[in-house]
Design an enzyme around this catalytic site. Structure first.
Site: not given
Length: 276
Positions: A189-190, A193-194, A39
């Site tokens: 990635f909780p 992606g919606f 990162y």
């Protein structure tokens, strides 16, 4: 990863804000932080060290190796034995540690997600680093259920870190199997992606329970299984506090069923107080 620059590359726009997020998190009892030396690269580990060292006794830093960054910010597979050794040494140096609590081997066989293939080579190399006393515990990231089984035959696996959230439910069976064996599952990635339709369902549930959509998404994960450890990224103290408040949100069964429909492609309707 949100504490680095755009695209998880380079320094943050506001270094003082990044330091404040880390210190606020630990002050509120957070004792699991998910860094990696790729990162930045190096940037976030150096910020973590500046903000938190000397580290609290109960703080667990769970880093990842198996990739490196190109000069164009690309993500490059880096799981040869020499590359993994260098990655462990970089993490130790930049975090200011003598041993890493947990190291996740990030499998980069697939570009867009897990892809089948033997992980014996890179995992055996990581086990040798563990035997040298540089790593306490080993986890796996971006892996299939078959690879988890292969890994567990080679060494003790303490956690699995894969993409999983309300909209991405491919690991449902794996989560339940790991829970039975006391192995932690860490969804990355909780909150991502919606689709607009799925977000509408999430928004409606949030309105009914008096929370934000992202708080509901976190609460759903926390109620999904006892072995789930949530790592929502944030670059601001305000969002950090919002995320932490989700731990106190208990979702009713009817709302859980509505949210479960998101990942299953089912349109659920939940009656509100007026019976709609």
């Amino acid at each position: 990863m949100q504490l680095a620059g755009p695209g998880v590359f380079g320094p943050p726009r506001d270094r003082n804000a990044a330091l404040a997020v880390l210190r606020e998190a630990v002050a509120h009892g957070v004792n699991h932080i998910d860094p990696s030396d790729f990162y930045g690269p190096h940037v976030t580990n150096q910020i973590i060290r500046e903000a938190l060292s000397p580290y609290p006794d109960d703080l667990v830093l769970v880093t990842k190796i198996g990739a490196r960054r190109g000069e164009d910010a690309s993500w490059i597979r880096a799981d040869g034995a020499a590359e993994l050794e260098r990655a462990v040494e970089d993490n130790l140096r930049n975090l200011g540690l003598d041993v890493l609590d947990v190291v996740n081997l990030r499998i980069m066989f697939g570009v867009h997600g897990p892809e089948e293939g033997s992980i014996a080579g890179p995992l055996s190399a990581l086990v040798k680093l563990q035997q040298r006393g540089l790593v306490r515990h080993i986890g796996l990231s971006n892996v299939t259920a078959t690879q988890v089984q292969e890994g567990r035959a080679l060494c003790e696996i303490v956690c699995v870190q894969n993409q999983y959230n309300l909209a991405h439910r491919h690991d449902d069976a794996l989560i339940d199997a790991l829970a039975q064996d006391g192995i932690d599952y860490v969804p990355y990635f909780p909150l991502g992606g919606f689709s607009p339709l799925q977000s509408a369902t999430l928004t409606h549930v949030a309105q009914r329970v008096g929370a934000t959509p992202m708080q509901v998404a976190i609460a759903w994960l926390l109620q999904r299984a006892p072995n789930i450890l949530v790592i929502p990224g944030t670059s601001s103290v305000a969002h950090l506090r919002e995320n932490l408040a989700a731990a106190k949100l208990a979702l009713p069964d009817a709302e859980i069923r509505a949210l479960d429909g998101i990942g299953k492609g089912v349109a659920w309707r939940v009656a509100d107080d007026r019976g709609r």
